[in-house]
Write a protein that holds these residues in place. Structure first.
Motif, PDB file in Angstrom:
ATOM      1  N   LEU A 136       1.055  -1.014  -0.058  1.00 40.23           N
ATOM      2  CA  LEU A 136      -0.058  -0.060   0.099  1.00 40.23           C
ATOM      3  C   LEU A 136       0.743   0.704  -0.686  1.00 40.23           C
ATOM      4  CD1 LEU A 136      -3.079  -0.837   2.553  1.00 40.23           C
ATOM      5  CD2 LEU A 136      -2.847  -1.436   0.062  1.00 40.23           C
ATOM      6  N   ASN A 187      -5.694  -0.711  -7.497  1.00 35.54           N
ATOM      7  CA  ASN A 187      -6.524  -0.457  -6.951  1.00 35.54           C
ATOM      8  C   ASN A 187      -8.039  -1.214  -6.041  1.00 35.54           C
ATOM      9  OD1 ASN A 187      -6.306   1.534 -10.095  1.00 35.54           O
ATOM     10  ND2 ASN A 187      -5.646   2.361  -7.687  1.00 35.54           N
ATOM     11  N   SER A 227     -10.950   2.057  -6.199  1.00 34.84           N
ATOM     12  CA  SER A 227     -10.769   2.959  -5.540  1.00 34.84           C
ATOM     13  C   SER A 227      -9.240   3.332  -5.776  1.00 34.84           C
ATOM     14  CB  SER A 227     -11.042   2.179  -3.921  1.00 34.84           C
ATOM     15  OG  SER A 227     -10.822   1.406  -3.361  1.00 34.84           O
ATOM     16  N   LEU A 228      -9.250   4.409  -4.699  1.00 32.92           N
ATOM     17  CA  LEU A 228      -7.815   5.463  -4.281  1.00 32.92           C
ATOM     18  C   LEU A 228      -8.262   6.133  -3.201  1.00 32.92           C
ATOM     19  CD1 LEU A 228      -5.509   5.829  -7.020  1.00 32.92           C
ATOM     20  CD2 LEU A 228      -5.426   7.096  -4.933  1.00 32.92           C
ATOM     21  N   ALA A 229      -8.264   5.337  -2.173  1.00 33.01           N
ATOM     22  CA  ALA A 229      -7.932   6.631  -1.138  1.00 33.01           C
ATOM     23  C   ALA A 229      -7.276   7.342  -1.457  1.00 33.01           C
ATOM     24  CB  ALA A 229      -7.536   5.394   0.878  1.00 33.01           C
ATOM     25  N   SER A 286      -8.403   0.062  -0.180  1.00 32.94           N
ATOM     26  CA  SER A 286      -8.334   1.412   0.372  1.00 32.94           C
ATOM     27  C   SER A 286      -7.686   1.596   1.363  1.00 32.94           C
ATOM     28  CB  SER A 286      -8.869   2.393  -0.978  1.00 32.94           C
ATOM     29  OG  SER A 286      -8.663   3.083  -1.789  1.00 32.94           O
ATOM     30  N   ALA A 302      -3.335   3.418  -0.048  1.00 32.26           N
ATOM     31  CA  ALA A 302      -3.904   2.446  -1.097  1.00 32.26           C
ATOM     32  C   ALA A 302      -3.493   1.609  -1.515  1.00 32.26           C
ATOM     33  CB  ALA A 302      -5.080   3.885  -2.479  1.00 32.26           C
ATOM     34  N   ASP A 304     -12.077   9.667  -2.039  1.00 32.15           N
ATOM     35  CA  ASP A 304     -11.982   8.306  -3.046  1.00 32.15           C
ATOM     36  C   ASP A 304     -11.690   8.907  -4.632  1.00 32.15           C
ATOM     37  OD1 ASP A 304     -11.869   6.244  -4.977  1.00 32.15           O
ATOM     38  OD2 ASP A 304     -13.448   5.134  -3.949  1.00 32.15           O
TER      39      ASP A 304
END
Length: 331
Positions: free
Chosen positions: A99, A123, A151-153, A126, A118, A168
């Motif tokens: 991550l 992806n 997703s991508l925090a 997250s 993330a 996100d």
């Protein structure tokens, strides 16, 4: 044989000319960061830095590692380039393994930093994490999304009660996390940030940088849409700030209640000002930083805006945090 030798000589000369020209371009770009207002530092681990924040209580810059982890760059005027010290190392054990540590905020009243994490490659994960800034012990780790969707925090904000807001950047939504990191909810409705992308190269990046405003709302940068949103803390009101201009925006930071600094990837940074508490705004100042460095975040130190440049250069390899030398936008 003579013809082949001539071709080889021409090729060698051409490559030399191209190398010299490339170096000249890079030097001219690098000169945009004044030698008096830059902090070059040798990274302790890893190669890329995503976010910078000024930690006034400890007189240091904190940076997040795209490979995972947090580092500090102390202000030591007699040592140049400075040396980064890793505070939180990259973790190779699940669930932290693989991550990236992305945007984060220094939550001074609670003696902690809160960071978005993330899986940048696939992806498929997250999360949000918090560390005690006195001991650097992990306070909590909360999964926000898994392999069920991309997703991508990306970035976080913290309000006065300690509630945490995480963007996100792929899902186009904001998560709201309890102060203790025990649970979360999706704050904004589906499609709340639906705007037409203006930059095809980064059209997949939606909500990005986020800050909490002391008047009790959020300001959010929408990268692909090249715009800023004003969002209520309950997520029920999502209002696009009326303004014109181009950002290619990434990280943002409040300079004052009416001024916002925006990092613009390869365009440098801009100052945005409002006169109606962020119903509308105007770009008032700009700073054209080096295009090859990628300005990914901004922070405020003693009233001045400093930019994090994700990509470094040189032998030995060094990274840079530079003060933005803003120029007023002509009317």
């Amino acid at each position: 044989m003579a013809f082949e030798a001539s071709c080889c000589t021409f090729t060698a000369v051409l490559m030399l000319v191209m190398a010299i020209a490339t170096m000249a371009i890079l030097r001219s770009q690098e000169a945009r960061i004044s030698s008096k207002s830059r902090l070059d530092y040798i990274p302790d681990k890893g190669w890329l830095r995503e976010t910078v924040h000024w930690d006034a209580d400890h007189s240091r810059f904190l940076v997040s590692h795209m490979e995972g982890g947090i580092g500090e760059i102390p202000i030591t005027p007699k040592i140049r380039p400075a040396r980064e010290h890793t505070l939180v190392p990259r973790n190779s054990t699940p669930p932290l393994a693989g991550l990236s540590t992305n945007g984060f905020k220094v939550d001074t009243p609670r003696h902690r930093i809160v960071a978005a994490m993330a899986d940048l490659v696939k992806n498929r994960y997250s999360a949000v994490i918090a560390y005690d800034t006195r001991t650097w012990e992990q306070l909590f780790f909360l999964k926000l999304a898994g392999p069920e969707r991309a997703s991508l925090a990306d970035d976080v904000a913290v309000d006065e009660q300690g509630s945490i807001y995480v963007t996100d950047a792929l899902g186009g939504l904001i998560w709201k996390v309890t102060s203790d990191g025990s649970s979360f909810e999706v704050l904004t409705a589906e499609g709340a940030f639906a705007v037409k992308p203006k930059h095809w190269l980064i059209s997949f990046v939606t909500v990005n940088g986020i800050v909490y405003h002391p008047n009790g709302f959020l300001l959010v940068m929408h990268t692909a849409g090249d715009c800023i949103f004003k969002v209520s803390l309950d997520g029920k009101i999502v209002q696009k700030v009326v303004m014109e201009g181009t950002f290619c925006g990434d990280g943002i930071a409040l300079v004052s209640p009416t001024k916002l600094a925006v990092s613009g990837l390869w365009t440098g940074a801009k100052l945005v000002e409002t006169h109606d508490m962020w119903s509308s705004a105007n770009i008032t100042h700009f700073y054209a930083g080096p295009r090859h460095r990628l300005a990914t975040s901004v922070t405020v130190k003693d009233g001045d805006v400093f930019i994090n440049y994700m990509v470094g250069q040189g032998i030995p390899y060094y990274l840079t945090i530079g003060q933005a030398a803003f120029t007023p936008v002509s009317s």
